[in-house]
Write a protein that holds these residues in place. Sequence first.
Motif, PDB file in Angstrom:
ATOM      1  N   ILE A  64       0.828  -1.189   0.000  1.00  0.00           N
ATOM      2  CA  ILE A  64       0.000   0.000   0.000  1.00  0.00           C
ATOM      3  C   ILE A  64       0.877   1.260   0.000  1.00  0.00           C
ATOM      4  CG2 ILE A  64      -0.473   0.630   2.411  1.00  0.00           C
ATOM      5  CD1 ILE A  64      -3.416   0.133   1.801  1.00  0.00           C
ATOM      6  N   PHE A  65       1.950   1.233   0.774  1.00  0.00           N
ATOM      7  CA  PHE A  65       2.815   2.422   0.812  1.00  0.00           C
ATOM      8  C   PHE A  65       3.597   2.569  -0.487  1.00  0.00           C
ATOM      9  CE2 PHE A  65       2.106   2.361   5.442  1.00  0.00           C
ATOM     10  CZ  PHE A  65       1.759   3.688   5.590  1.00  0.00           C
ATOM     11  N   ALA A  66       4.099   1.440  -0.986  1.00  0.00           N
ATOM     12  CA  ALA A  66       4.852   1.499  -2.246  1.00  0.00           C
ATOM     13  C   ALA A  66       3.960   2.036  -3.351  1.00  0.00           C
ATOM     14  CB  ALA A  66       5.383   0.123  -2.607  1.00  0.00           C
ATOM     15  N   GLY A  67       2.744   1.515  -3.422  1.00  0.00           N
ATOM     16  CA  GLY A  67       1.849   1.915  -4.503  1.00  0.00           C
ATOM     17  C   GLY A  67       1.373   3.352  -4.353  1.00  0.00           C
ATOM     18  N   TYR A  68       1.077   3.742  -3.125  1.00  0.00           N
ATOM     19  CA  TYR A  68       0.458   5.052  -2.948  1.00  0.00           C
ATOM     20  C   TYR A  68       1.481   6.177  -2.986  1.00  0.00           C
ATOM     21  CZ  TYR A  68      -2.752   8.600  -1.363  1.00  0.00           C
ATOM     22  OH  TYR A  68      -3.522   9.716  -1.301  1.00  0.00           O
ATOM     23  N   ILE A 112      10.620   7.227  -5.059  1.00  0.00           N
ATOM     24  CA  ILE A 112      11.789   6.537  -4.519  1.00  0.00           C
ATOM     25  C   ILE A 112      11.386   5.504  -3.475  1.00  0.00           C
ATOM     26  CG2 ILE A 112      12.240   8.285  -2.721  1.00  0.00           C
ATOM     27  CD1 ILE A 112      15.115   6.959  -4.694  1.00  0.00           C
ATOM     28  N   VAL A 113      10.299   5.811  -2.703  1.00  0.00           N
ATOM     29  CA  VAL A 113       9.815   4.870  -1.690  1.00  0.00           C
ATOM     30  C   VAL A 113       9.395   3.569  -2.366  1.00  0.00           C
ATOM     31  CG1 VAL A 113       8.051   4.468   0.059  1.00  0.00           C
ATOM     32  CG2 VAL A 113       9.053   6.739  -0.205  1.00  0.00           C
ATOM     33  N   ASP A 114       8.625   3.738  -3.454  1.00  0.00           N
ATOM     34  CA  ASP A 114       8.156   2.595  -4.223  1.00  0.00           C
ATOM     35  C   ASP A 114       9.345   1.760  -4.696  1.00  0.00           C
ATOM     36  OD1 ASP A 114       6.595   0.890  -5.687  1.00  0.00           O
ATOM     37  OD2 ASP A 114       6.487   2.207  -7.429  1.00  0.00           O
ATOM     38  N   GLU A 115      10.312   2.481  -5.272  1.00  0.00           N
ATOM     39  CA  GLU A 115      11.483   1.804  -5.832  1.00  0.00           C
ATOM     40  C   GLU A 115      12.191   0.969  -4.750  1.00  0.00           C
ATOM     41  OE1 GLU A 115      13.774   0.810  -9.050  1.00  0.00           O
ATOM     42  OE2 GLU A 115      11.909   1.950  -8.986  1.00  0.00           O
ATOM     43  N   ARG A 171      12.183  -3.073  -4.681  1.00  0.00           N
ATOM     44  CA  ARG A 171      13.468  -3.788  -4.804  1.00  0.00           C
ATOM     45  C   ARG A 171      13.596  -4.795  -3.665  1.00  0.00           C
ATOM     46  NH1 ARG A 171      13.469  -4.338  -8.639  1.00  0.00           N
ATOM     47  NH2 ARG A 171      13.193  -2.647 -10.093  1.00  0.00           N
ATOM     48  N   THR A 172      13.195  -4.342  -2.445  1.00  0.00           N
ATOM     49  CA  THR A 172      13.252  -5.243  -1.298  1.00  0.00           C
ATOM     50  C   THR A 172      12.341  -6.451  -1.539  1.00  0.00           C
ATOM     51  OG1 THR A 172      13.341  -3.181  -0.065  1.00  0.00           O
ATOM     52  CG2 THR A 172      13.246  -5.213   1.212  1.00  0.00           C
ATOM     53  N   THR A 173      11.147  -6.164  -2.041  1.00  0.00           N
ATOM     54  CA  THR A 173      10.209  -7.249  -2.321  1.00  0.00           C
ATOM     55  C   THR A 173      10.799  -8.240  -3.323  1.00  0.00           C
ATOM     56  OG1 THR A 173       8.474  -5.611  -2.040  1.00  0.00           O
ATOM     57  CG2 THR A 173       7.828  -7.722  -2.938  1.00  0.00           C
ATOM     58  N   ASP A 174      11.348  -7.690  -4.401  1.00  0.00           N
ATOM     59  CA  ASP A 174      11.950  -8.551  -5.423  1.00  0.00           C
ATOM     60  C   ASP A 174      13.053  -9.401  -4.818  1.00  0.00           C
ATOM     61  OD1 ASP A 174      10.305  -7.661  -7.324  1.00  0.00           O
ATOM     62  OD2 ASP A 174      11.716  -6.273  -8.270  1.00  0.00           O
ATOM     63  N   PHE A 175      13.815  -8.773  -3.944  1.00  0.00           N
ATOM     64  CA  PHE A 175      14.909  -9.482  -3.309  1.00  0.00           C
ATOM     65  C   PHE A 175      14.381 -10.708  -2.560  1.00  0.00           C
ATOM     66  CE2 PHE A 175      17.442  -9.982   0.621  1.00  0.00           C
ATOM     67  CZ  PHE A 175      18.598 -10.469   0.033  1.00  0.00           C
ATOM     68  N   PHE A 176      13.310 -10.512  -1.775  1.00  0.00           N
ATOM     69  CA  PHE A 176      12.778 -11.632  -1.015  1.00  0.00           C
ATOM     70  C   PHE A 176      12.055 -12.639  -1.900  1.00  0.00           C
ATOM     71  CE2 PHE A 176      13.579  -8.945   2.626  1.00  0.00           C
ATOM     72  CZ  PHE A 176      14.042  -9.885   3.534  1.00  0.00           C
ATOM     73  N   ARG A 229       0.184  -3.728  -4.169  1.00  0.00           N
ATOM     74  CA  ARG A 229       0.751  -2.541  -4.808  1.00  0.00           C
ATOM     75  C   ARG A 229       0.036  -2.251  -6.124  1.00  0.00           C
ATOM     76  NH1 ARG A 229       4.472  -2.043  -8.832  1.00  0.00           N
ATOM     77  NH2 ARG A 229       5.397   0.027  -9.046  1.00  0.00           N
ATOM     78  N   SER A 230      -0.146  -3.286  -6.967  1.00  0.00           N
ATOM     79  CA  SER A 230      -0.759  -2.986  -8.257  1.00  0.00           C
ATOM     80  C   SER A 230      -2.208  -2.552  -8.083  1.00  0.00           C
ATOM     81  CB  SER A 230      -0.624  -4.164  -9.227  1.00  0.00           C
ATOM     82  OG  SER A 230      -0.914  -5.362  -8.599  1.00  0.00           O
TER      83      SER A 230
END
Lengths: 317, 266, 317
Positions: free
Chosen positions: B78-82, B86-89, B93-98, B138-139
Amino acid sequence: MAKRIATSILTFFGTLVLTFILFRLLPGNPVTILFRNPQLTHAQIVLLAQQFGLDKPLWVQFLLFVENVFKGNWGISFFYRAPVTSVLFPDLLNSIILLLPATIIAILIGVGLGILSGWKRNSKTDVGILTSSLVLYAIPTFWLGILFIMLIVRVGGLPVAGMVSIQASSGPPLVYLESLARHILLPMTTLALVTLGQFTIIMRSSLLSELTEDYVTAAYAKGMSGSRLLRKHIVPNALLPTVSIIAISIGTIVAGAVLTETVFSWPGVGSLIYDSIGRRDYPVLQGAFLIVALFVIVANFVADLVYAYLDPRVKYS
Amino acid sequence: MLIVLVLIALLAPVISPYPPTKIDLNAILSPPSYQHLLGTTEIGQDVLSLIIWGSRISLLVGFLATAVAMVVGTLFGIFAGYIGGIVDEVLMRTTDFFLVIPAVVLAIVVAAVLGNTLLNVVLIIGLLSWPATARVVRSATLVYKQMPFVEASKGAGGSTLHVLREHILPNVMPLVYANTALTIANAIFTQSALVFLGVGDVSDISWGQTLHFAYSSGAITAGDYWYALPPGIMIVLSVLAFALTGYALDEILNPRLRGGSLFGSS
Amino acid sequence: MALLEIKGLKVGFKTQAGLVHAVDEIDLSLVQGEIVGLAGESGSGKSTLGYSIMKILPRNALVQGSINFDGIELLTLTQSKLEEIRGKRIAMVFQGSMNSLNPLMRVEEQVAEPMILHQQANEKQAVVEARNLLELVGVDKEKGRHYPHELSGGLKQRVAIAMALSTHPALLIADEPTTALDVMTQAQIMRLLGRIRDEFKITILMISHDLALLSETCDRLILMYAGKIAEIGSRDQIVRNPRHPYTQGLLGSIPSVRNIGRASSSIPGDPPDPLNPPAGCRFKPRCSFAKDVCSTFEKGPLYVEDGHYAACVLVGG
């Protein structure tokens, strides 16, 4: 492409950070834990502490850690009393011998069944394939391995543990390979089976969503047979989402391999992880995790290359 | 199916024929009989009682770990999407990492390092299974962010937190629920794998634990099927039940074109 | 002799809610070399009519009646015979052609595909032919090497037209060939279709909701309402002397220099429920001239003048 490489490097860097934090969380002095060697004298401990910079601030320690990782200085195994790298790499090779063919088989059969199932959707074939894929997806890897072991123990005919028999390990190459083939059959089948279910499900749904695309209708209107339509138009397009999902699930496949190796005592990284947990051999555990993560990152990168090759909309640049 | 599973877990003390820890020294590794419907273990425990009691830990870990994953995933998404930018990015990236990191292997290593209490296992599984939820949320947030009612609320001076809580969250929650079932399935799976490898808590009774002892006691190579079959079947059934519920919810909540397409072999 | 003769065509779709009548008792004939416009609101059955000529209807469709193409009855033809006609002698340009191209194939390969399918052309020849065709429809030869996503919407539409023309079909069905294009491009595409008719002596059935657009290019116009033909006639007959209130309504909602300042009279109300259409004239609920007799009007189009028919009680007789 540059972006992809950057992402891969960033991911590996993240892994390094994670590993660093994780193994510094261990209670006690890192030296005594990482080198749990009762024979170490106090002087040696101080020397090791200096070598690994444990007397320095945390960020310097981290830089040293990264430097050591890249230099191949991954620590000394407590159990084997040998450098971690020399313990790890033979096992990594064994793991790849098991993982690679199993994954390729799973992809070929899984995608093939997915195409069949999607094309003959709502038929008995489809229901059969879909049900068995779902069950395969829900079967825990180690339990399938257990089932096979119980079956073979009753029926006989195949070894259920190890990689080559002791006699064959020093025998001529042909005998060696034959023994390897007999040993790999069960773990490979187990790993391929638990992996292919999800590929079938993904390929099927991806094929079904392609079927509703306009270009499929347009291609069909050119007057081609169903099989040509499937081969030339639908399958290449439906493969794209499947490839990206396969990329994401590489981590899961590796996890499955770890479990398979454990159940069948396959001398790979997975078994090594299992054994090292019992031995509290943290340097090996740390090295094994790094190598597994590196392997997954590289595999992901390869999957991205395959995707870019298949889809002209992704620029190489 | 789900209800039956939950009922078994809740009613374990009532329906289980023996206390799971009760040891029958006269029946060690005995095959199924009237006394022990599913046979006994190498120390004379009743297998049926074990799997009935085992459902408690297996389901509990599944639910708790999923709760952790849902909270973290929803917040991240929700925070990344909203907020975007840079916050989203960074968050993505953290999400992708996990998402890329082999979660089960990481869980094994973490559990081995941090110790294997039940709470740790819950946290580890929870903290490793949120990325999928984060992506979905997020989407969806990106879509709702553009909606007129959100714009209106912003225009009326609603703070970011207010907009997120009152307008975005209620809309993305159905997607989170659809993801819940699949995450529970995965959590049950991971938990049993961890326990099987001996890095989960082997003193709590769970399906993975029963399999762990079946394997390590050598009962499997001796061909004692009654010991190894039931817990595995329970895992398969519960994973299937949750996964199918997840798919069904997904189908209902994300209606797409169903049937009606032109081709296929006829 | 007519190139295409449709008699008593009925198309229904089996759905959970019941049988949906998309096309109901249509008679129609097209002669060689004419451009015929088929107009109607969405849901009027105009696209279904076009698709049933190509026999590319969903599997839940029920078709009755007769479609005779150049002496061949299409509805009873076997699948393999049909594949010889479909895409070879009858070709189709689809609605939203941006999506009717396979994203993974070079456009020249897609244009060449029907030639390879139907004329046993080898791939090289066919691609050379394809490039010539692309040039003919106004796409640079070099663009043939491109993938669809690299072309603009207008160019993609031209590619789709080239694809349909590649086997020199006798009949071209164009379903909403210009929707989703800007007005300038729309005009160019319509002019291109007109030029193609002149050069190839081809019959074109153009399906669109845009009566104004059709009346610029077409020789004859057919108006469909709720699965039936409302009015049919030459362009001049329809535009100068519309006899069906539906046609009048549609023409009234065309903005033109003549009716600037007057409120455009779009037709109030919605098309009827295709599951159970009203008895008699299906336009009655929305018609401002409706009378009691309309509820029992079951006849097909009535004679107005030579070549001009309208299905309305207001037409004498």
